[in-house]
Design a protein around this motif. Structure first.
Motif, mmCIF file in Angstrom:
data_model
loop_
_atom_site.group_PDB
_atom_site.id
_atom_site.type_symbol
_atom_site.label_atom_id
_atom_site.label_comp_id
_atom_site.label_asym_id
_atom_site.label_seq_id
_atom_site.Cartn_x
_atom_site.Cartn_y
_atom_site.Cartn_z
ATOM 1 N N ILE A 23 1.241 -1.250 0.315
ATOM 2 C CA ILE A 23 -0.113 -0.069 0.160
ATOM 3 C C ILE A 23 1.027 1.526 0.145
ATOM 4 C CG2 ILE A 23 -1.376 1.293 1.034
ATOM 5 C CD1 ILE A 23 -2.427 -0.964 2.437
ATOM 6 N N GLY A 54 -3.744 1.628 -2.892
ATOM 7 C CA GLY A 54 -3.474 0.463 -4.171
ATOM 8 C C GLY A 54 -4.217 -0.248 -3.550
ATOM 9 N N LEU A 57 -6.144 -2.511 -0.318
ATOM 10 C CA LEU A 57 -7.101 -2.054 0.723
ATOM 11 C C LEU A 57 -8.906 -2.298 0.400
ATOM 12 C CD1 LEU A 57 -6.183 1.980 -0.176
ATOM 13 C CD2 LEU A 57 -6.020 0.561 1.508
#
Length: 202
Positions: A23, A54, A57
């Motif tokens: 992320i 990302g 998520l």
């Protein structure tokens, strides 16, 4: 030859797994208005927005905790926000932002978090030193972005007093820009009391 092929495939799998759990994080600090920023500085208020991006998520919820350290030891852990178990807080896209607000005054640390469509409760914690000695620092250093691993609790901020040198000088940035693990900052830099703000996507 088979062994080399195995190592190659293992590397591909490891890189793919990392990419899936990676992320990207960027930040926006303070206010663009100079007068407002001057007032914020005067009141010892810190505002920083973290932006996450990302694929991993999507469908995640997040928890944010405050860890308190004294004389190098973790003495307490408090929940600042936890969206786990509530579908309202599930992330629905590859991007998410959270705004963190902290104020150190009158011997207290005050925390507040704003997200998309919600605000956390305001939490208060005792400071052990002069309020003006504490400062909020992130772990970006001179980097424009950081990477977090999904499902792993990661320190995103430190609320510290400076490390002090024998010549009378002191430094905040030296602490958070070092390679020392956040949980070891107090011991390494002889900081008697500090906090870590941690974030975890679940």
């Amino acid at each position: 030859m088979k062994f080399k092929t195995f190592l190659f495939l293992l590397t591909l799998v490891a890189n793919f797994t990392f990419a899936q759990n990676n992320i990207k994080v960027t930040s926006n600090y303070g206010s663009e208005n100079k007068d407002i920023q001057n007032l914020i500085d005067f009141e010892n208020i810190y505002i920083e927005q973290l932006n996450f991006e990302g694929k991993d998520l999507i469908g995640k919820q997040y928890s944010i905790n405050l860890q308190e350290f004294k004389n190098g030891k973790l003495i307490s852990k408090s929940v600042l926000f936890d969206g786990e178990g509530n579908d309202y807080f599930k992330i629905k896209s590859e991007k998410e932002s959270l705004k963190f607000l902290f104020k150190m005054t009158d011997g207290k640390l005050k925390t507040y978090i704003r997200g998309s469509g919600f605000g956390s409760k305001k939490s208060y914690f005792n400071l052990k030193d002069d309020s003006d000695q504490y400062a909020l620092k992130d772990f970006f250093g001179n980097k424009k972005e950081l990477n977090l691993v999904a499902n792993q609790e990661t320190a995103v901020f430190a609320i510290i007093t400076p490390t002090k040198h024998d010549d009378g000088s002191s430094s905040y940035c030296e602490v958070v820009q070092s390679d020392i693990k956040p949980e070891n900052l107090g011991t390494h830099f002889k900081i008697p009391h500090y906090f870590l703000v941690t974030l975890q996507f679940k």
